[in-house]
Design an enzyme around this catalytic site. Sequence first.
Site, PDB file in Angstrom:
ATOM      1  N   CYS A 133       1.035  -1.365   0.023  1.00 18.61           N
ATOM      2  CA  CYS A 133      -0.206  -0.217  -0.012  1.00 18.61           C
ATOM      3  C   CYS A 133       0.898   1.222   0.237  1.00 18.61           C
ATOM      4  O   CYS A 133       1.578   1.501   0.853  1.00 18.61           O
ATOM      5  CB  CYS A 133      -0.968  -0.017   1.112  1.00 18.61           C
ATOM      6  SG  CYS A 133      -1.888   1.387   1.433  1.00 18.61           S
ATOM      7  N   CYS A 189       0.538   3.533   2.883  1.00 15.77           N
ATOM      8  CA  CYS A 189       0.852   2.951   4.316  1.00 15.77           C
ATOM      9  C   CYS A 189       2.438   3.370   4.265  1.00 15.77           C
ATOM     10  O   CYS A 189       2.864   3.801   5.174  1.00 15.77           O
ATOM     11  CB  CYS A 189       0.644   1.717   4.304  1.00 15.77           C
ATOM     12  SG  CYS A 189      -0.954   1.111   4.375  1.00 15.77           S
TER      13      CYS A 189
END
Length: 347
Positions: free
Chosen positions: A226, A229
């Site tokens: 991600c 993230c």
Amino acid sequence: MELGMLREVAKELIEDFTFGVVVDKSTAKKQKIAMPGIGVYTDYDGQMSVFSGKYTIDNIRRFVRSRSVPVLGELSARTFSTYSKASLPLGLVFYNSDESREALEKELLETAKEFRDKVSLALVDARTYWKHAVGLDLKTQWPAFAIQDIGQHTKYPMSQDKKLSAAGVRQFVADYVAGRVPPHYKSQAIPETNSGDVFKLVAKQFNEVAFDASKDVLVLLHATWCIHCKRLMPVYQELGRLFANHSGIVVAQMEATMNDVPSNDPALEISGYPTIVLVRATNNEVVPYHGDRSLGSFTEFLRAHAAHPVNSHTNEVHKISANGPGYVVVPRQVSGFTPKDTRHVEL
């Protein structure tokens, strides 16, 4: 039986089932139903099932719902919604050939009938839905069996060390119904050392750490792939440094594609990455974080929601930001039953 029980169930399930009351004894006799009694007619096979348990609202509801799907039917994208509405745990029998399907149907039919009120056994074509099996932590070795409780977000894969057998499946289902099979959670190994400013969680120790009633635990659930993230990590590491010496607050993270969250709390359900929650000390209330990705915002969130006081030294917070509230939406494992590749949408 009180008619009021059936009325209560009818009010709840009226959108999916048609309910009626028969008061003529001769009609009931022709249908082979003792009065008072309950029978369910199913349109998929034209048969009628008669309720034989103790008359309670929960038992009647479970009986009616369990009859909405056939005994050992086929679970697919087309039928998944019907099975999920039945609100029973699913016993998924994965096969990879027409011959295997035919044999398994014959071998497991009696088990499916025996436990129909507790678990809905269904056949699943692993050639199409093998990713669903992998999601249940099964190896791609067929045939295979697992129980999935959609409502509780739990899974129970049957060991694949031995060849699947009718006797083995029956025993596994019986043990599950009796509460002797614990749910299975995918987990990385517990780190040998965990001395960093951000505590690295894995599923095996999640409840022990996150639900420690003496601590406020901020948990970041993230995915390695991600991008949002990755952008958040420098800020989150700085947050961990800021609270590293706080005796009552723990800043933690867990790679959620490699570790299941061993909880059915709706607030811990992952709908996208990153997911950030605070598990409060004293009462273990789970508080979702919806602020921006700045150090100041995280600190104010803890100041507002943590059970332990946030020390005054946090006033020195630097304006470190992760460049906006990016979020990757991921489909829930139980939100659908599709052979298509899982895709994510970046917002």
